[in-house]
Design an enzyme around this catalytic site. Structure first.
Site, PDB file in Angstrom:
ATOM      1  N   GLY A  69      -7.256  64.649  51.497  1.00 20.66           N
ATOM      2  CA  GLY A  69      -7.645  65.990  51.915  1.00 20.66           C
ATOM      3  C   GLY A  69      -6.534  66.831  52.507  1.00 20.66           C
ATOM      4  O   GLY A  69      -6.559  68.060  52.408  1.00 20.66           O
ATOM      5  N   GLU A  74      -3.389  66.120  59.482  1.00 30.87           N
ATOM      6  CA  GLU A  74      -4.762  65.925  59.015  1.00 30.87           C
ATOM      7  C   GLU A  74      -5.349  67.243  58.534  1.00 30.87           C
ATOM      8  O   GLU A  74      -4.980  68.315  59.024  1.00 30.87           O
ATOM      9  CB  GLU A  74      -5.640  65.380  60.156  1.00 30.87           C
ATOM     10  CG  GLU A  74      -5.650  63.859  60.274  1.00 30.87           C
ATOM     11  CD  GLU A  74      -6.600  63.218  59.264  1.00 30.87           C
ATOM     12  OE1 GLU A  74      -6.880  63.838  58.219  1.00 30.87           O
ATOM     13  OE2 GLU A  74      -7.040  62.099  59.518  1.00 30.87           O
ATOM     14  N   ASP A  75      -6.275  67.149  57.591  1.00 32.29           N
ATOM     15  CA  ASP A  75      -6.987  68.346  57.158  1.00 32.29           C
ATOM     16  C   ASP A  75      -8.085  68.716  58.150  1.00 32.29           C
ATOM     17  O   ASP A  75      -8.242  69.859  58.532  1.00 32.29           O
ATOM     18  CB  ASP A  75      -7.563  68.160  55.754  1.00 32.29           C
ATOM     19  CG  ASP A  75      -8.351  66.863  55.617  1.00 32.29           C
ATOM     20  OD1 ASP A  75      -8.283  66.012  56.536  1.00 32.29           O
ATOM     21  OD2 ASP A  75      -9.037  66.682  54.596  1.00 32.29           O
ATOM     22  N   ASP A 108     -13.326  65.290  62.543  1.00 34.35           N
ATOM     23  CA  ASP A 108     -14.715  65.466  62.980  1.00 34.35           C
ATOM     24  C   ASP A 108     -15.127  64.323  63.896  1.00 34.35           C
ATOM     25  O   ASP A 108     -15.038  64.438  65.099  1.00 34.35           O
ATOM     26  CB  ASP A 108     -15.687  65.705  61.823  1.00 34.35           C
ATOM     27  CG  ASP A 108     -15.528  64.713  60.692  1.00 34.35           C
ATOM     28  OD1 ASP A 108     -14.886  63.672  60.883  1.00 34.35           O
ATOM     29  OD2 ASP A 108     -16.072  64.959  59.615  1.00 34.35           O
ATOM     30  N   LYS A 133     -13.677  69.943  64.109  1.00 31.38           N
ATOM     31  CA  LYS A 133     -15.119  70.134  64.206  1.00 31.38           C
ATOM     32  C   LYS A 133     -15.616  69.322  65.412  1.00 31.38           C
ATOM     33  O   LYS A 133     -16.113  68.208  65.281  1.00 31.38           O
ATOM     34  CB  LYS A 133     -15.795  69.650  62.919  1.00 31.38           C
ATOM     35  CG  LYS A 133     -17.194  70.204  62.704  1.00 31.38           C
ATOM     36  CD  LYS A 133     -17.891  69.510  61.555  1.00 31.38           C
ATOM     37  CE  LYS A 133     -17.415  69.975  60.202  1.00 31.38           C
ATOM     38  NZ  LYS A 133     -18.211  69.372  59.099  1.00 31.38           N
ATOM     39  N   PHE A 138     -20.836  71.945  56.695  1.00 35.41           N
ATOM     40  CA  PHE A 138     -20.127  71.136  55.705  1.00 35.41           C
ATOM     41  C   PHE A 138     -19.157  72.044  54.942  1.00 35.41           C
ATOM     42  O   PHE A 138     -19.575  72.938  54.226  1.00 35.41           O
ATOM     43  CB  PHE A 138     -21.107  70.479  54.733  1.00 35.41           C
ATOM     44  CG  PHE A 138     -20.477  69.368  53.950  1.00 35.41           C
ATOM     45  CD1 PHE A 138     -20.479  68.073  54.437  1.00 35.41           C
ATOM     46  CD2 PHE A 138     -19.840  69.618  52.746  1.00 35.41           C
ATOM     47  CE1 PHE A 138     -19.875  67.046  53.736  1.00 35.41           C
ATOM     48  CE2 PHE A 138     -19.230  68.600  52.036  1.00 35.41           C
ATOM     49  CZ  PHE A 138     -19.243  67.317  52.531  1.00 35.41           C
TER      50      PHE A 138
END
Lengths: 188, 199
Positions: free
Chosen positions: A49, A105-106, A109, A137, A158
């Site tokens: 990602g 990192e993308d 969460d 997130k 999402f």
């Protein structure tokens, strides 16, 4: 033959435009360049990602950097269910011993994957270990991990695009969008 | 690899799934290790207590997981507020059905989530609703480290109970009956003028 999916049509809302993302990447690159000036920096990207973010970020950094790539298995993947434990699918290509490492990192969460990676990389004796993520997130967080460089805090939706996928699709969108719920609630 | 430790009897398939996720990412956990009294009567007897589902010792974090629909979680929210009021240093995370569903969506397990969420997926009556008179931080079942959840056996479809969960349900039923008796006794005591519940 079934009709190919319309990636953009599956997006309910554009959360971050391409311009917003690029402006933020430039800002992060400038900060990282200043903070790590004179130090040996290695960017470690976590596949898949973070690939677009890594590609843009490394070009926004104005100091010499090395890059490396890692990939870890994700829970629920068919290749990993037999073992039931996270696996390093692709390890570092070079030693990070004594180097300053920034994990790219993308999205963060739950923090579970990152928590595992941080512990793994700390065992390789870097001079320092920092974290840079495009998206955070926090509503989903289980493991609290300090973030050194943050692009955007996003709501609990999402999201796909700019590397983020659903079912390996949508990674190539140039923006970050919210996926229409019916895409993942209706059978293929 | 084998693990001789007793495996926890998960009350719900969603708990077993969360345990597997924690195992996968090598996060140590304990299953219902501590019980916190949250309501006492005037004599100091525990009327209500709360046992968060998981404790993550390395993170010093409790996780309570509910798959009840959002409109049905008022009671659990109240208990959680009470817990936080009485134990302000406690770090507790409540995972609602929507949170757990999102977690499984992230891992491509949405079909599994559909079988768990909501009242249909709640295979047992409301749990751990009242105090058992046990002291705070009493010991409970321990599920650390990895593998314990997998030993709980296959997850039954749509919230059904695994064999190992039947005993847990029976224990809870016994506990609920005992708690109901304690509550009735407390109510009888509280009937006197001026009697009130205290925290």
């Amino acid at each position: 033959m079934s009709r190919p999916p319309d990636l953009v049509a599956d997006v309910a809302e554009v959360l971050l435009s391409e311009d917003q993302i690029q402006a933020k990447v430039a800002e992060l690159g400038a900060r990282i360049s200043a903070d790590y000036a004179g130090r040996e920096l290695t960017l470690v990207s976590v596949l898949k990602g973070s690939l677009p973010f890594m590609a843009d970020l490394m070009r926004a950094i104005r100091i010499p950097v090395q890059i490396d790539l890692m990939e870890v298995s994700s829970y629920g993947g068919t290749a990993t269910e037999s073992s039931g434990l996270v696996r390093i699918l692709k390890d570092l290509s070079s030693s990070i011993d004594g180097r300053h490492v920034l994990i790219v990192e993308d999205i963060i969460d739950t923090g579970l994957t990152l928590n595992y990676l941080v512990r793994y990389l700390r065992g390789k004796n870097p001079a320092s270990l920092g974290i840079c993520t495009l998206l955070d997130k926090p509503a989903r967080r289980l493991v609290e991990i300090p973030i050194d460089y943050l692009g955007f805090e996003i709501p609990d939706q999402f999201v796909i695009g700019y590397g983020l996928d659903y079912g390996e699709r949508y990674r190539n969108l140039r923006f970050v969008g919210v996926l229409r719920p019916e895409v993942y609630t209706s059978p293929e | 690899m084998t693990d001789a430790r007793p495996r926890p009897a998960f009350a719900h398939a969603s708990e077993a799934e969360l345990a597997r996720i924690l195992d996968f990412y090598d996060v140590a956990w304990e299953y219902e290790p501590h019980t916190f009294p949250i309501l006492y009567n005037r004599d100091g007897a525990v009327l209500e207590s709360f046992s968060p589902d998981f404790y993550l010792p390395e993170l010093d974090l409790y996780i309570e997981l509910t798959t009840l629909k959002q409109r049905l979680v008022r009671k659990k929210n109240r208990k959680l507020r009470r817990l936080r009021d009485l134990y302000p240093g406690l770090r507790v995370k409540l995972l609602y059905a929507r949170d757990f569903r999102a977690l499984l969506l992230k891992y491509g397990r949405i079909a599994f989530a559909d079988g768990l969420s909501g009242a249909e997926g709640q295979s047992t009556p409301p749990r751990r609703d009242a105090g058992s008179g046990a002291p705070a931080a009493s010991s409970g079942a321990r599920g650390t480290p990895a593998q314990a959840a997998r030993e709980a056996g296959p997850i039954p479809g749509r919230g059904g109970l695994a064999p190992s969960q039947t005993a847990a349900r029976a224990r809870r039923a016994r506990r609920s009956r005992a708690e109901a008796r304690a509550r009735a006794a407390a109510r009888a005591g509280a009937a006197a003028p001026g009697t009130e519940m205290t925290a």
